[in-house]
Scaffold this active site. Sequence first.
Site, PDB file in Angstrom:
ATOM      1  N   GLY A  14     -48.539 -17.977 -42.686  1.00 20.03           N
ATOM      2  CA  GLY A  14     -47.772 -17.283 -43.736  1.00 20.03           C
ATOM      3  C   GLY A  14     -46.848 -16.241 -43.376  1.00 20.03           C
ATOM      4  O   GLY A  14     -47.143 -15.868 -42.224  1.00 20.03           O
ATOM      5  N   ARG A  24     -36.308 -10.159 -33.511  1.00 16.60           N
ATOM      6  CA  ARG A  24     -35.149  -9.452 -32.929  1.00 16.60           C
ATOM      7  C   ARG A  24     -35.778  -8.770 -31.486  1.00 16.60           C
ATOM      8  O   ARG A  24     -34.909  -8.833 -30.527  1.00 16.60           O
ATOM      9  CB  ARG A  24     -34.621  -8.611 -33.987  1.00 16.60           C
ATOM     10  N   ALA A  25     -36.701  -8.045 -31.571  1.00 13.55           N
ATOM     11  CA  ALA A  25     -37.334  -7.303 -30.626  1.00 13.55           C
ATOM     12  C   ALA A  25     -37.509  -8.132 -29.261  1.00 13.55           C
ATOM     13  O   ALA A  25     -37.298  -7.887 -28.233  1.00 13.55           O
ATOM     14  CB  ALA A  25     -38.362  -6.509 -30.973  1.00 13.55           C
ATOM     15  N   ARG A  75     -47.339 -24.429 -41.825  1.00 19.72           N
ATOM     16  CA  ARG A  75     -48.590 -25.026 -41.387  1.00 19.72           C
ATOM     17  C   ARG A  75     -48.540 -26.320 -40.813  1.00 19.72           C
ATOM     18  O   ARG A  75     -47.891 -27.035 -41.346  1.00 19.72           O
ATOM     19  CB  ARG A  75     -49.586 -25.049 -42.678  1.00 19.72           C
ATOM     20  N   GLY A 107     -55.185 -17.985 -37.469  1.00 18.84           N
ATOM     21  CA  GLY A 107     -55.057 -19.516 -37.276  1.00 18.84           C
ATOM     22  C   GLY A 107     -53.765 -19.876 -36.073  1.00 18.84           C
ATOM     23  O   GLY A 107     -54.247 -20.779 -35.461  1.00 18.84           O
ATOM     24  N   ASP A 131     -52.160  -9.596 -44.872  1.00 16.04           N
ATOM     25  CA  ASP A 131     -53.422  -9.559 -45.021  1.00 16.04           C
ATOM     26  C   ASP A 131     -54.010  -8.398 -44.173  1.00 16.04           C
ATOM     27  O   ASP A 131     -54.926  -7.923 -44.685  1.00 16.04           O
ATOM     28  CB  ASP A 131     -54.388 -10.565 -45.012  1.00 16.04           C
ATOM     29  N   ARG A 158     -48.920   0.828 -64.905  1.00 18.62           N
ATOM     30  CA  ARG A 158     -49.691   1.945 -65.502  1.00 18.62           C
ATOM     31  C   ARG A 158     -48.869   2.743 -66.566  1.00 18.62           C
ATOM     32  O   ARG A 158     -49.382   2.777 -67.708  1.00 18.62           O
ATOM     33  CB  ARG A 158     -49.671   2.897 -64.232  1.00 18.62           C
ATOM     34  N   ALA A 190     -56.056   3.634 -58.756  1.00 18.61           N
ATOM     35  CA  ALA A 190     -56.870   2.491 -59.683  1.00 18.61           C
ATOM     36  C   ALA A 190     -58.279   3.219 -60.098  1.00 18.61           C
ATOM     37  O   ALA A 190     -58.736   3.876 -59.335  1.00 18.61           O
ATOM     38  CB  ALA A 190     -56.892   1.285 -58.883  1.00 18.61           C
ATOM     39  N   GLU A 226     -57.694 -11.264 -54.723  1.00 20.09           N
ATOM     40  CA  GLU A 226     -57.526 -12.690 -55.275  1.00 20.09           C
ATOM     41  C   GLU A 226     -58.940 -13.567 -54.555  1.00 20.09           C
ATOM     42  O   GLU A 226     -59.501 -13.138 -53.607  1.00 20.09           O
ATOM     43  CB  GLU A 226     -56.236 -13.373 -54.590  1.00 20.09           C
TER      44      GLU A 226
END
Length: 325
Positions: A14, A24-25, A75, A107, A131, A158, A190, A226
């Site tokens: 992803g 770039r680095a 992938r 992965g 993530d 909100r 929240a 999710e």
Amino acid sequence: MSKIKKIGVLTSGGDAPGMNAAIRAVTRTAIYYNLDVIGIRHGFRGMIEGYFKPLKAHTVSDIIQRGGTILKTARCPEFKTKKGRKRAYGNLKSMNIDGVVVIGGDGTFTGAGIFSEEFNIPFIGIPGTIDNDIYGTDVTIGYDTALNTVVEAVDKIRDTASAHNRLFFVEVMGAEAGFIALRSGIACGAEAILIPEEKDQVTTLKSFLEDGFRRKKSRNIIIVAEGDEGGATEIARKLKKDFKDYSMRVTVLGHIQRGGSPSVFDRVTASRLGYHAVEALMDGQNSAMVGIQDNEVVLVPFRKAVKLNKDVNRELLEISKILSI
Ligand code: ATP
């Protein structure tokens, strides 16, 4: 004296904001040390198909602020086969590439680890995934930007939630890990945060909402990772019959969390890790990820990074519960 003369760099899995800053680095550090750099396009598929393009210092100018990845990502199921990896090796050899930096998630590191056991080309990984679910590093590139995107969106939700006495379920990314949900949930105040690491959350949420209802709490924002207990839509459906007086709404933030200009934090992390990844290759390291622990750059074997599970910060979870009374 390092044996490395030419390196490849690719992004895989992803995409995440800050991958360009890492490319770039890597490129500029390598050029600084007089190494040649080859950009491998479309992740491992590019290794198999030979999608190579030389990178120069100017090729990576004006990208530090851009989301996505100029090298594209993919992938690639074929890389899971020995035949596919053999083809990739042949291409790397014919290009005289003697070390590769891979930017991606677990992965990607699994694939790179298998490859570097089979063939004599070293691989170093940079954790790039929104993530933040990689063991051995406190942060992954893209996580901070994704958090900021979520918080900006929820702040807007909100406003409208307050205006209408609504119960809002906001679904964020993190099918297997609640890092985004937990941290963004705290940052946007929240009322409840549902993460895959916790069990029986719908029952707890129900009594929490009943209690709030009695206290005439007019507005609730619930952050849901999710896939957790079926996702925000499913949880809202389960609760609907018990809270008929609440107007319930579900917002799935989806792919906006992947995009956007990387935050300062992600740009700096990407720059540090890109630099250290090249240094690691030059030092003869192999099959390991450069990560950050307590603000220090560390080297973690792929074996550990992909096998061990990083747990969410349980203290944050407790704090979120206390602060939402
Ligand atoms: P994200 O966390 O953002 O999903 P990721 O790196 O975990 O990123 P994956 O799609 O899981 O993303 O893996 C990227 C690629 O790594 C796969 O498409 C495949 O080419 C390679 N890969 C994954 N697992 C393996 C494996 N077991 N053997 C060989 N290659 C693998």
